[in-house]
Write an enzyme that holds these catalytic residues in place. Structure first.
Site, PDB file in Angstrom:
ATOM      1  N   ASP A   1       0.893  -1.142   0.000  1.00  0.00           N
ATOM      2  CA  ASP A   1       0.000   0.000   0.000  1.00  0.00           C
ATOM      3  C   ASP A   1       0.933   1.192   0.000  1.00  0.00           C
ATOM      4  OD1 ASP A   1      -1.619   2.215   0.798  1.00  0.00           O
ATOM      5  OD2 ASP A   1      -3.139   0.757   1.360  1.00  0.00           O
ATOM      6  N   HIS A   2       1.141   1.778  -1.186  1.00  0.00           N
ATOM      7  CA  HIS A   2       2.251   2.725  -1.265  1.00  0.00           C
ATOM      8  C   HIS A   2       2.043   3.967  -0.419  1.00  0.00           C
ATOM      9  CE1 HIS A   2      -0.185   4.321  -4.604  1.00  0.00           C
ATOM     10  NE2 HIS A   2       0.339   5.475  -4.250  1.00  0.00           N
TER      11      HIS A   2
ATOM     12  N   HIS B   1      -5.816   2.881   0.779  1.00  0.00           N
ATOM     13  CA  HIS B   1      -4.924   3.953   1.246  1.00  0.00           C
ATOM     14  C   HIS B   1      -5.481   4.766   2.410  1.00  0.00           C
ATOM     15  CE1 HIS B   1      -2.840   2.863  -2.281  1.00  0.00           C
ATOM     16  NE2 HIS B   1      -3.530   3.585  -3.137  1.00  0.00           N
TER      17      HIS B   1
HETATM   18  N1  LIG Z   1       0.528   2.330 -12.894  1.00  0.00           N
HETATM   19  C1  LIG Z   1       0.416   2.761 -11.659  1.00  0.00           C
HETATM   20  O1  LIG Z   1       0.702   3.917 -11.381  1.00  0.00           O
HETATM   21  C2  LIG Z   1      -0.070   1.836 -10.548  1.00  0.00           C
HETATM   22  C3  LIG Z   1      -0.215   2.361  -9.274  1.00  0.00           C
HETATM   23  C4  LIG Z   1      -0.578   1.507  -8.237  1.00  0.00           C
HETATM   24  C5  LIG Z   1      -0.799   0.175  -8.496  1.00  0.00           C
HETATM   25  N2  LIG Z   1      -0.699  -0.323  -9.724  1.00  0.00           N
HETATM   26  C6  LIG Z   1      -0.922  -1.757  -9.937  1.00  0.00           C
HETATM   27  O2  LIG Z   1       0.227  -2.328 -10.477  1.00  0.00           O
HETATM   28  C7  LIG Z   1      -0.082  -3.356 -11.380  1.00  0.00           C
HETATM   29  C8  LIG Z   1       0.523  -3.073 -12.720  1.00  0.00           C
HETATM   30  O3  LIG Z   1       0.024  -1.857 -13.224  1.00  0.00           O
HETATM   31  P1  LIG Z   1       0.528  -1.210 -14.582  1.00  0.00           P
HETATM   32  O4  LIG Z   1      -0.129   0.110 -14.686  1.00  0.00           O
HETATM   33  O5  LIG Z   1       1.980  -1.270 -14.650  1.00  0.00           O
HETATM   34  O6  LIG Z   1      -0.118  -2.169 -15.688  1.00  0.00           O
HETATM   35  P2  LIG Z   1       0.214  -2.247 -17.228  1.00  0.00           P
HETATM   36  O7  LIG Z   1       0.939  -1.043 -17.691  1.00  0.00           O
HETATM   37  O8  LIG Z   1      -1.055  -2.603 -17.906  1.00  0.00           O
HETATM   38  O9  LIG Z   1       1.218  -3.458 -17.325  1.00  0.00           O
HETATM   39  C9  LIG Z   1       0.832  -4.807 -17.312  1.00  0.00           C
HETATM   40  C10 LIG Z   1       2.043  -5.669 -17.488  1.00  0.00           C
HETATM   41  O10 LIG Z   1       1.690  -7.032 -17.420  1.00  0.00           O
HETATM   42  C11 LIG Z   1       2.174  -7.730 -18.584  1.00  0.00           C
HETATM   43  N3  LIG Z   1       1.209  -8.775 -18.917  1.00  0.00           N
HETATM   44  C12 LIG Z   1      -0.064  -8.603 -19.318  1.00  0.00           C
HETATM   45  N4  LIG Z   1      -0.644  -9.793 -19.524  1.00  0.00           N
HETATM   46  C13 LIG Z   1       0.281 -10.741 -19.267  1.00  0.00           C
HETATM   47  C14 LIG Z   1       0.272 -12.150 -19.290  1.00  0.00           C
HETATM   48  N5  LIG Z   1      -0.804 -12.837 -19.622  1.00  0.00           N
HETATM   49  N6  LIG Z   1       1.403 -12.799 -18.935  1.00  0.00           N
HETATM   50  C15 LIG Z   1       2.524 -12.111 -18.581  1.00  0.00           C
HETATM   51  N7  LIG Z   1       2.564 -10.778 -18.536  1.00  0.00           N
HETATM   52  C16 LIG Z   1       1.453 -10.084 -18.863  1.00  0.00           C
HETATM   53  C17 LIG Z   1       2.285  -6.671 -19.631  1.00  0.00           C
HETATM   54  O11 LIG Z   1       3.298  -6.939 -20.578  1.00  0.00           O
HETATM   55  P3  LIG Z   1       3.044  -7.755 -21.942  1.00  0.00           P
HETATM   56  O12 LIG Z   1       1.920  -7.092 -22.631  1.00  0.00           O
HETATM   57  O13 LIG Z   1       4.358  -7.670 -22.648  1.00  0.00           O
HETATM   58  O14 LIG Z   1       2.739  -9.123 -21.522  1.00  0.00           O
HETATM   59  C18 LIG Z   1       2.751  -5.485 -18.806  1.00  0.00           C
HETATM   60  O15 LIG Z   1       4.133  -5.588 -18.588  1.00  0.00           O
HETATM   61  C19 LIG Z   1      -1.595  -3.433 -11.405  1.00  0.00           C
HETATM   62  O16 LIG Z   1      -1.989  -4.409 -10.516  1.00  0.00           O
HETATM   63  C20 LIG Z   1      -2.025  -2.066 -10.901  1.00  0.00           C
HETATM   64  O17 LIG Z   1      -3.261  -2.133 -10.268  1.00  0.00           O
HETATM   65  C21 LIG Z   1      -0.301   0.490 -10.757  1.00  0.00           C
END
Ligand SMILES: NC(=O)c1ccc[n+]([C@@H]2O[C@H](COP(=O)([O-])OP(=O)(O)OC[C@H]3O[C@@H](n4cnc5c(N)ncnc54)[C@H](OP(=O)(O)O)[C@@H]3O)[C@@H](O)[C@H]2O)c1
Lengths: 317, 509
Positions: free
Chosen positions: B195-196, B258
């Site tokens: 929980d950042h 949060h």
């Molecule tokens: N972004 C933020 O600021 C933020 C903040 C807090 C929490 N989060 C959490 O962090 C997590 C990631 O968020 P994100 O924004 O980074 O998501 P994202 O940009 O959509 O990235 C998803 C990642 O998962 C990979 N992926 C998707 N399907 C896959 C599969 N079937 N097998 C293996 N890899 C797969 C994708 O790469 P490929 O397409 O190459 O597979 C990509 O690297 C989520 O749970 C989100 O709720 C994010």
């Protein structure tokens, strides 16, 4: 006589004008009073400029100059814009000058920031022999000196002995220089298996460059004695030439026992080679300047047990 | 004979970090690029990472180690905060970056990963320690854990830990189900739920403020506190994450996790020691003490909002339903406000108001503690009941201008006894002009050191879902007249009415 109230009024009006000039407003930052005595004031101010961000203070530069005439003081405000913000952060600086240090003491007392820590950076070890300097030191909770420039540790102990009766905690930048060596030793013994073998250390070797036995080496030896009280300590100067400024004099540290060999070597430059049981790694020891050393020292509050233990053992040796 | 304790000097350097490999699932994703890899590089820059250190990225896109390094270099150059990019240090760091491609659902991925980890361990001397970081879609958390278990990667020569990103479930039952799946492979003390907000310096500072000082704690209870307001407002909209956000909403995305953690930090009892389980026990106890509303109470004590289009600063701003990827009939709460009560001796009868929204007038997160009025307004013979309208207020500002301020009364200059509210301000920047580590630096470092103090535990997750569940259930059935607030305002009127019913008003942060 130099009047502290006048200096404070001057500061106050500086704040008002700075505040008006800056559209985003200014943030007045102060966490302590930093007194600086001895040496070249401009150089000291430059060294401390880097530091005001982490340790914003009211900086009071105290200079003694023959022919200075009437004691005088100048105040100014230093501002900077922190990364990604719209508001400037400012801290204040007072330069005081007189023929005799003693003439400035009343004004120094008057310009201390109330209720916050006072640190004195003594840049000229010769001051330690003077009574009026000790009056100045009595205002501080911490006095910072640097004995690394002295040819021999014995001279350093003589200087430090003069502070013994004071109420301030004394810190020596010659000790601060050792943090990364000590940290690297700790990291070398990071794994559980390695920590278990610690008890097997029988021999400690310490090698340095530059003739004489400087306080830095003596401190490290003292700390090693504390760390491994029963190990045999072997000290050797392996190169009489003095290394370039900022690169430090320690060349090698080795801890060994029947089942253990940890060796940290710093042949030249900024790299340190670490060998643990034949496994090698490299680490960077970038050049240390006085700003970096002060930065660390200012974040240590109160007594420092490791330093005290090392000092006690190096003095005894 | 060496005295091991004497190796550590916490005044000057950190406790040693074990050598380790960090495996990031979702290596091409947004979070990895913006936060994780820049945070790791920053830790390397500060020499806080061990010599034996490696990162293995995992996602579907096919890529060589070298291509992954290039990609991450771009990310670090773009997102590294407060320090220049050092090409030499990068070269050193990049040697420890590796990549494995594959789908989390494919069992072959895990045998390839296993093989890669063995190679990396030999090459980088990481002592068999592995931190798995799940930064991919939430629906992949359980398959990834299963895959790791299937390949025997959950155990090995060194330690194994699993960091799970938010969201942890989308309601109570799904959180419990996810937990069961993870627990089949990893034990509770190996699971680090991030929980950042808890990693933010200013949230940690709430603990320092409360328990490092002797003067505030005596006032920190129902005798002196009238009510508490917790606000997390964003001025931006959903910024291209509309499709994700429409499933979540403000209550799930901000309050359930949060802000309830912030509330727990602000309201918990003092722990006996600053140790992971001692601190987490107190947070969990507080969360469990929050009264769970009945359906009728939930209707009274929660307000959902959704922003509509507006003209701000001469530009047209789209409403939520007009954002790309959003269903034009979406029922998502882009604003949520709840009233909570804590059933314990310290807080009985003190309302806690929590609100969070997008497209608010500004970005701000703070906790405001409003104190009871002075028992007698002895200076207020005449008109203008100023003491009534401005009771003492202590504000813990979390972002963007971190600090603490206290509002109190002072005599106005001049004759007579007229009072005026003034504030006394402590700004973090005033005492510390320096940068604070980002939440991800703090949290990654803690996970590498095995310190779970700032991570949430399963019982905390369950307790916080229990708190918001009645509201979610009510909203699932409710009729909403969305949009009900314009972008650039402080939210729907119903939210003001919710406070007015208890005689309070939202402050303007
Ligand atoms: N972004 C933020 O600021 C933020 C903040 C807090 C929490 N989060 C959490 O962090 C997590 C990631 O968020 P994100 O924004 O980074 O998501 P994202 O940009 O959509 O990235 C998803 C990642 O998962 C990979 N992926 C998707 N399907 C896959 C599969 N079937 N097998 C293996 N890899 C797969 C994708 O790469 P490929 O397409 O190459 O597979 C990509 O690297 C989520 O749970 C989100 O709720 C994010």
């Amino acid at each position: 006589m130099l009047d502290a109230s006048r200096v404070l009024r001057e500061l106050d009006s500086l704040w008002r004008t700075t505040g008006k000039q800056e559209s985003g407003g200014v943030l007045r930052a102060c966490a302590m009073t930093m007194l600086v005595a001895g040496g070249d004031c401009d150089e000291a101010a430059e060294t401390l400029a880097d530091l005001t961000r982490e340790h914003p203070s009211r900086l009071v530069l105290i200079a003694e100059r023959p022919g200075a005439g009437e004691p005088s003081a100048r105040a100014n405000v230093q501002c900077w814009m922190p990364f990604g913000r719209r508001q400037q952060i400012c801290s204040e600086q007072i330069e005081m000058e007189a023929e005799q240090l003693g003439e400035l003491l009343p004004a120094v007392r008057g310009v201390l920031v109330p209720d916050l820590p006072v640190v004195l950076w003594c840049r000229d070890l010769a001051l330690a022999g003077r009574a009026e300097f000790h009056e100045l030191a009595a205002l501080a909770g911490k006095v910072i000196v640097d004995t690394a420039g002295l040819a021999d540790a014995a001279e350093a102990w003589a200087v430090l002995a003069k502070f013994d009766s004071g109420r301030a905690v004394v810190a020596d930048l010659a000790w601060t220089r050792l943090t990364r060596w000590r940290e690297t030793v700790q990291q070398a013994f990071r794994s559980e298996a390695c920590r278990e073998k610690l008890s097997a250390v029988e021999q400690v070797q310490l090698k340095w460059a530059g003739a004489g036995m400087p306080s830095t080496v003596a401190y490290l030896a003292g700390w090693l004695r504390w760390l491994a009280p029963r190990a045999e300590l072997d000290l050797a100067c392996i190169d009489a030439r003095m290394p370039a400024k900022g690169f430090g004099r320690i060349r090698e540290l080795r801890l060994s026992g029947p089942d253990l060999e940890v060796r940290l070597r710093r042949p030249e430059g900024i790299g340190v080679a670490i060998e643990i049981e034949g496994l090698a790694a490299r680490m960077m020891f970038p050049r240390l300047d006085q700003s970096a050393l002060l930065r660390e020292e200012l974040s240590v509050f109160g007594r420092d047990e490791h330093f005290e233990q090392a000092l006690e053992r190096s003095r005894a040796a | 004979m060496v005295q091991p304790g004497r190796l550590d000097d916490p005044l000057r350097y950190d406790a040693p970090v074990d050598p380790a490999t960090v495996v990031i699932f979702g290596a091409t994703g947004d979070l990895t690029r913006r936060k994780l890899v820049p945070a790791l590089f920053r830790l390397a820059y500060e020499r806080r990472l061990p010599a034996g250190f490696a990162v293995v990225g995992v996602s579907r896109t096919a890529m060589s180690d070298e291509a992954f390094r290039e990609r991450m270099r771009g990310a670090v150059e773009e997102f590294l905060e407060d320090s220049p990019f050092d090409a030499e240090l990068w070269a050193d760091f990049a040697r420890g970056l590796f990549y494995v491609s594959g789908d989390v659902h494919d069992t072959n991925l895990y045998s390839r990963l296993k093989q890669k980890l063995e190679e990396v361990d030999r090459e980088r001397q990481t002592a068999g320690n592995v931190l798995f970081y799940l930064s991919t879609q939430p629906s992949h958390y359980a398959p990834a854990a299963r895959g790791l278990g299937g390949a025997g990667l959950q155990a090995g020569e060194g330690w194994r830990r699993l960091v799970v990103e938010k969201p942890f479930g989308h309601d109570g039952p799904s959180a419990a189900a996810l937990n069961r799946e993870l627990r089949e492979v990893f034990s509770e003390d190996e699971i680090y739920r991030i929980d950042h907000y808890l990693g933010k310096e200013t949230v940690q500072n709430i603990l320092a403020f409360r328990f490092g000082n002797g003067i505030f704690e005596p006032l920190w209870n129902r005798r002196y506190v009238s009510h508490v307001q917790i606000t997390a407002a964003e001025s931006i909209g959903v910024e291209g994450r509309g499709a994700y956000y429409q499933e979540a909403g403000a209550l799930r995305d901000m309050i359930q996790n949060h802000l309830l953690q912030v509330m727990a930090t602000m309201a918990m009892e003092p722990p006996a020691a600053y140790e992971a389980d001692a601190v987490r026990d107190e947070r969990a106890k507080l969360l469990r003490a929050i009264r769970v509303w009945t359906p009728a109470e939930a209707a009274e004590n929660a307000v959902a909002g959704q922003y509509g289009p507006a003209r701000i600063g001469g530009a047209d701003v789209a409403g939520f339903r007009q954002e790309p990827g959003v269903d034009p009939a979406a029922r998502t709460d882009t604003y949520a406000a709840v009233t909570l009560e804590v059933d314990n001796w310290r807080w009985a009868g003190v309302p806690f108001y929590i609100r969070s929204g997008k497209r608010m007038p500004k970005r701000v997160t703070d906790v405001a503690i409003q104190f009871n009025r002075a028992p007698l307004a002895m200076f207020e013979a005449g008109a203008g009941r100023v003491q009534e309208s401005y009771p003492n207020l202590l504000v813990l500002r979390i972002q963007p201008e971190e600090g603490i301020s206290l509002r109190f009364f002072s005599k106005q200059p001049g004759s007579g006894m007229r009072l005026r509210p003034v504030t006394m301000d402590f700004n973090y920047g005033t005492s510390f002009g320096t940068r604070s580590p980002s939440a991800y630096e703090t949290l990654l470092m803690d996970a590498l050191q095995g310190d779970a103090t700032l991570y949430t535990r399963q019982d905390m997750v369950e307790a916080s879902w229990a708190v918001v569940s009645p509201v979610l259930a009510h909203w699932a059935e409710a009729q909403f007249e969305f949009p009900n607030y314009a972008a650039g305002t402080w939210g729907p009127e119903a939210s003001d009415q919710m406070l007015a019913r208890r005689g309070h008003t939202w402050r303007v942060p």
